[in-house]
Design a protein around this motif. Sequence first.
Motif, PDB file in Angstrom:
ATOM      1  N   SER A   1      52.774  48.982  33.671  1.00 17.42           N
ATOM      2  CA  SER A   1      51.725  48.146  33.121  1.00 17.42           C
ATOM      3  C   SER A   1      51.475  48.443  31.655  1.00 17.42           C
TER       4      SER A   1
ATOM      5  N   ASN B   1      45.270  41.577  32.177  1.00 17.44           N
ATOM      6  CA  ASN B   1      45.948  41.519  33.469  1.00 17.44           C
ATOM      7  C   ASN B   1      46.350  42.905  33.951  1.00 17.44           C
TER       8      ASN B   1
ATOM      9  N   LYS C   1      43.345  45.061  35.391  1.00 14.98           N
ATOM     10  CA  LYS C   1      42.846  44.640  36.701  1.00 14.98           C
ATOM     11  C   LYS C   1      43.314  45.620  37.770  1.00 14.98           C
TER      12      LYS C   1
ATOM     13  N   LYS D   1      56.832  40.202  33.318  1.00 13.65           N
ATOM     14  CA  LYS D   1      55.445  40.390  32.915  1.00 13.65           C
ATOM     15  C   LYS D   1      54.878  41.624  33.595  1.00 13.65           C
TER      16      LYS D   1
ATOM     17  N   GLU E   1      52.600  40.161  39.940  1.00 12.15           N
ATOM     18  CA  GLU E   1      51.483  39.219  39.817  1.00 12.15           C
ATOM     19  C   GLU E   1      50.168  39.938  40.154  1.00 12.15           C
ATOM     20  N   SER E   2      49.278  39.997  39.167  1.00 12.93           N
ATOM     21  CA  SER E   2      48.058  40.800  39.292  1.00 12.93           C
ATOM     22  C   SER E   2      47.177  40.352  40.457  1.00 12.93           C
TER      23      SER E   2
ATOM     24  N   GLN F   1      40.265  32.607  38.671  1.00 17.64           N
ATOM     25  CA  GLN F   1      40.562  33.475  37.525  1.00 17.64           C
ATOM     26  C   GLN F   1      42.041  33.414  37.159  1.00 17.64           C
ATOM     27  N   VAL F   2      42.898  33.530  38.158  1.00 17.20           N
ATOM     28  CA  VAL F   2      44.332  33.578  37.896  1.00 17.20           C
ATOM     29  C   VAL F   2      44.834  32.260  37.311  1.00 17.20           C
TER      30      VAL F   2
ATOM     31  N   GLY G   1      41.905  33.212  33.046  1.00 22.71           N
ATOM     32  CA  GLY G   1      42.852  34.061  32.327  1.00 22.71           C
ATOM     33  C   GLY G   1      43.750  33.272  31.383  1.00 22.71           C
TER      34      GLY G   1
ATOM     35  N   ALA H   1      39.018  41.207  38.628  1.00 28.40           N
ATOM     36  CA  ALA H   1      39.919  40.226  38.037  1.00 28.40           C
ATOM     37  C   ALA H   1      39.288  39.511  36.851  1.00 28.40           C
TER      38      ALA H   1
ATOM     39  N   TRP I   1      38.978  40.088  31.535  1.00 30.90           N
ATOM     40  CA  TRP I   1      39.269  38.963  30.657  1.00 30.90           C
ATOM     41  C   TRP I   1      38.063  38.588  29.807  1.00 30.90           C
TER      42      TRP I   1
END
Length: 230
Positions: free
Chosen positions: A23, A28, A31, A68, A87-88, A120-121, A125, A183, A187
Amino acid sequence: MALNHPITAQWPARHPDRLQLYSLPTPNGVKVSIALEEMQLPYEAHRISFERGEQFLPAFLALNPNNKIPAILDPHGPGGAPLALFESGAILLYLAEKTGQFLPTEASARYQALQWLMWQVGGLGPMFGQLGFFHKYAGKDYEDKRPRDRYVAESRRLLGVLEQHLAGRAWMLGERYSIVDMAIFPWVNNLVTHYAAGELVGWAEFPQVQRALATFLARPAVQRGLQMPV
């Protein structure tokens, strides 16, 4: 326990029995580190350098083909087998279900949590991220300000949704702190600190969001998670 995955050759695990986190301290990324700190799960954090393009290395792509962060490798996944996951939002859901923490178990409350996690996703974000690009990064030099203004307007709208929802609620799910808060609030914090877009979006107009963010940032686990990986 030996972790048999290409990523461990590039980033060796000093503690292979622990969950491995790959990370950066971005909205992201944190989280997941915040969730790991809140859940008190033993983990080992590895910093993926975007400056050196490490997200494009074959070892990292073997874990996340979408190049990512964040991504995890859990040596103790379902059925005791290792689990690689990216994927967070998916990682937050997995960790909550793995530990039985920070996600309601009642069906109706669980789906309400999932709807805000998806919000959020899929919305907050990406829209905040686009605002950051057009306000702070390369996009700020564009003469045409219509793209920036579009994301300013959408970010303000999303903050308004948050403001209305948080009125009379301590957290997104009421009195229960959850992965939904983990989450959303990184942001929100990034928007007004790193992106320095508070004045642009009318931050003073959202006292409920300000109050919830301050409470979130005061949590010791959040403070630790925001710094990971070092």
